[in-house]
Design an enzyme around this catalytic site. Structure first.
Site, PDB file in Angstrom:
ATOM      1  N   SER A 194       4.499  -9.272   4.305  1.00 14.40           N
ATOM      2  CA  SER A 194       5.399  -8.776   5.334  1.00 14.40           C
ATOM      3  C   SER A 194       6.725  -9.520   5.305  1.00 14.40           C
ATOM      4  O   SER A 194       7.431  -9.472   4.303  1.00 14.40           O
ATOM      5  CB  SER A 194       4.712  -8.839   6.698  1.00 14.40           C
ATOM      6  OG  SER A 194       5.282  -7.901   7.570  1.00 14.40           O
ATOM      7  N   ASP A 300       0.318   1.960   5.937  1.00 14.67           N
ATOM      8  CA  ASP A 300       0.993   0.911   6.692  1.00 14.67           C
ATOM      9  C   ASP A 300       2.031   1.542   7.620  1.00 14.67           C
ATOM     10  O   ASP A 300       3.035   2.087   7.165  1.00 14.67           O
ATOM     11  CB  ASP A 300       1.667  -0.063   5.720  1.00 14.67           C
ATOM     12  CG  ASP A 300       2.165  -1.335   6.399  1.00 14.67           C
ATOM     13  OD1 ASP A 300       2.355  -1.316   7.625  1.00 14.67           O
ATOM     14  OD2 ASP A 300       2.363  -2.339   5.687  1.00 14.67           O
ATOM     15  N   HIS A 331      -1.485  -2.372   7.596  1.00 13.24           N
ATOM     16  CA  HIS A 331      -0.730  -3.605   7.307  1.00 13.24           C
ATOM     17  C   HIS A 331      -1.721  -4.758   7.099  1.00 13.24           C
ATOM     18  O   HIS A 331      -1.878  -5.631   7.951  1.00 13.24           O
ATOM     19  CB  HIS A 331       0.209  -3.880   8.480  1.00 13.24           C
ATOM     20  CG  HIS A 331       1.321  -4.823   8.185  1.00 13.24           C
ATOM     21  ND1 HIS A 331       2.307  -4.553   7.268  1.00 13.24           N
ATOM     22  CD2 HIS A 331       1.612  -6.057   8.701  1.00 13.24           C
ATOM     23  CE1 HIS A 331       3.172  -5.556   7.241  1.00 13.24           C
ATOM     24  NE2 HIS A 331       2.759  -6.485   8.101  1.00 13.24           N
TER      25      HIS A 331
END
Length: 645
Positions: A194, A300, A331
């Site tokens: 991320s 995601d 995610h």
């Protein structure tokens, strides 16, 4: 088949030479795998503060970022240099890393005791150094968080420069005693999920020397595309909120000016500004010298998958060496959905890229793709060479809003009214029923499998009744399946109570992590790709008020995917308004009329139009209308790239 052109370093002869300097010499020939022969418990643990060359907090002195290091003591005593694996993150104190939200902990001397995640536990005994960098404005670093901008990227780039003797480091945050990285050969690989992976993308896009590979997991490639989709807001806040979320207490008192720039530069209109240009790494893909091992969940809905698709395409265009994993999860880190295979593959990747071992990973397929929960397929290149963008066209059916999808152009109009209470799950569940909130178009049941691989585009010509309108387009596989429950709290995984161990442990830093398993859902349809836009962005990156009654044409960028629609299933396109919890609604509630003769989808099909014609030839009539089951509606949108589940 080779999936990339490798540097000459990866020859067996050079690997043997490298082995003489980096790891114990194998008894017979060049090594193919680093092994855990060094003590983790006795590893050197130290901290350095690196000068970034910036003064983001305007206190009159250059910012220094904290760099926590764990490296093998035995190799240091022998004077042998080691490569570096680096994770630069804003989350080491505020929020934590991984499924268990680990933070850094320190001893009385300020040396790191627990480094989050397994990287140091696993790789330090194998002859690597692990470096955890606190981004500017977080944890023990100076400066301000600017959410993907110059300060964020320079926080990590300066460390790569320091590892290669090009930047200054200090033994303390404010002192004058310098520290040099004489223990490393400068070869650095960056990894992170991320925001951390986003920084790896950003640093690679500077072309910095010494960065040999990056492993971005669920990472952002353009921050505009984290917050907006052609003007349609994906979140109800901007980067200023995110900066405040991770700021250290010191930064919170010094960084009001940076916060103001984030507010002013990211208007909620969704207009493109210079702030977004600075945070667009895709435009600098030609500068990337590092290889890229990209990992992303195809479902995601936090860092939405346009981010990996456009980055992958730009890297391919510029000849960057690359590999990719695509899962059915949301995610989620691959450590939590394919643990053993992930650790093994990552190990071999770093051995090849940083130690120069000729271990055969360059002869393996480019892509690993999760077809069903825990069932993976490979692709020699991705997308496959036979993939071709194929134009599919909607047509009217026998009932309003329940139309057809095929290769031939059709005329006609379909009308729907935006209903912000509904989402893509409501539209897909009622695909075979006339509803006022969407227009749906589907093939008949396929007579052969049909594979989508890559990014789609949907061009819509619509006439609104109001001055604002948001659009959504989704591609749906209509048919029964068992998939990962990406809309659940674990986004496709369930965390168990037992643990598995990956590397060495100490009293303060365990290598053992809670095991996981797939969380699944039995469904009657699967949304496989989606995209959004503000119709007011039809002409450029600046939104304008619409004229009611006037037709506008806009192209929506749909998320990349790799999905096989099986024989017997149907492929559907749905066009609607607000996708609840995935985009924010417009200020009005428009009704939109679609001109079907000027509406189409460009879909990446393996085999192209011929494959579509073959799969739909002899197709029987669609089943009777019924409500289809799917995953729950997407949860309220997340605003923090990196928060786990």
């Amino acid at each position: 088949m080779r999936f990339m052109t490798w540097r000459s370093l990866a020859t067996a002869a050079v690997a043997a030479l490298m082995a003489a300097f980096l790891t114990p010499v194998a008894a017979h020939g060049a090594p193919r795998e680093s092994t855990p022969v060094y003590s983790y418990e006795n590893a050197i643990r130290e901290s350095v503060w690196v000068d970034t060359g910036l003064d983001g907090d305007s206190d009159g002195r250059n910012d220094r970022v904290a760099v926590d290091i764990v490296r093998p003591r035995e190799l240091a005593r022998q004077g042998r240099k080691v490569p570096v694996i680096m994770d630069a993150s804003p989350y080491y104190s505020c929020c934590g890393r991984g499924n268990e939200s680990q933070t850094k902990t320190y001893d009385a001397n300020g040396h790191v005791v627990q480094m989050p995640l397994f990287y140091d536990n696993y790789f330090v005994p194998r002859g690597y150094a692990f470096v955890g960098v606190d981004l500017a404005g977080t944890n023990r670093s100076d400066g301000c968080v600017d959410v993907g901008g110059r300060s964020d990227v320079q926080s990590a780039k300066a460390v790569v420069d320091w590892l290669n003797g090009r930047a200054k480091g200090y033994t303390t945050r404010t002192g004058a005693a310098t520290a040099r990285a004489t223990w490393t050969n400068g070869r650095t690989g960056m990894i992170g999920k991320s925001w951390d992976g986003t920084i790896a993308n950003g640093v690679a896009a500077t072309g910095v020397k010494g960065l040999k590979t990056i492993v971005p997991i669920s990472a952002i490639s353009s921050w505009y595309d984290y917050y907006f989709a052609k003007g349609a807001p994906l979140y109800d806040s901007g980067p200023d909120w995110l900066s405040g979320y991770v700021d250290s207490p010191e930064a919170a008192t010094k960084c009001a000016a940076v916060q103001r720039k984030l507010v002013d530069g990211a208007p909620r209109t969704g207009d493109w500004t210079s702030l977004w240009t600075e945070r667009d790494y895709v435009k600098n893909a030609a500068k990337v010298k590092a290889s890229v091992f990209l990992v992303h969940g195809m479902q995601d809905l936090n860092v939405r998958t346009k981010n990996f698709g456009q980055w992958w395409d730009a890297l391919a265009k510029n000849g960057v060496e690359r590999k990719i994993w695509l899962s059915q999860t949301g995610h989620v880190d691959p450590f939590d959905y394919r643990r053993a295979a992930w650790v093994d593959t990552l190990h071999r990747w770093f051995d090849h890229e940083l130690l120069g071992y000729d271990n055969g990973i360059d002869h393996e397929p480019m892509a690993d793709i999760e077809r069903h929960p825990d069932l993976w397929a490979t692709s020699a290149v991705w997308p496959p060479r036979t993939t071709s963008a194929t134009t599919l066209r909607p047509g009217t059916g026998t009932r309003p809003g329940v139309g057809t999808l095929g290769l031939r152009g059709r005329s006609g109009t379909e009308t729907f009214t935006d209903d912000p209470r509904l989402s893509e799950t409501d539209w897909a569940a009622h695909i075979d029923q006339p509803t006022p909130d969407k227009a749906g178009f589907a093939t008949g049941p396929l007579t052969h499998d049909l594979r989508l691989s890559g990014s789609s585009k949907v061009t819509v010509t619509a006439t609104p009744t109001t001055s604002t309108a948001h659009l959504s387009a989704v591609l749906v596989d209509l048919g029964p399946d068992t998939i990962r429950d990406y809309a659940g709290s674990g986004e496709g995984i369930t965390t168990r109570t037992d643990r598995t161990c990956w590397g060495a442990s100490t009293t303060g830093d365990s290598s053992c992590y809670l095991a996981t398993e797939a969380a699944t859902a039995d469904v009657g349809y699967t949304v496989v790709s989606r995209g959004w836009a503000d119709l007011g962005n039809y002409a450029s990156g600046q939104g304008v008020p619409l004229t009611p009654g006037r037709a506008y044409t806009i192209t929506l960028d749909l998320a990349p995917t790799d999905h096989v629609v099986p024989k017997g299933h149907r492929l559907a396109l749905i066009v609607a308004g607000t996708d609840r919890d995935l985009i924010d609604p417009p200020s009005t509630t428009p009704t939109l009329a679609l001109d079907l003769s000027r509406t189409s989808a460009r879909v990446p099909l393996v085999g192209g139009a011929d494959a579509f014609a073959r799969a739909t030839a002899g197709s029987k009539a669609a089943p009777a209308a019924s409500v289809l089951d799917g995953v729950h509606a997407p949860r309220g949108t997340l605003r923090v790239p990196g928060e786990d589940h």
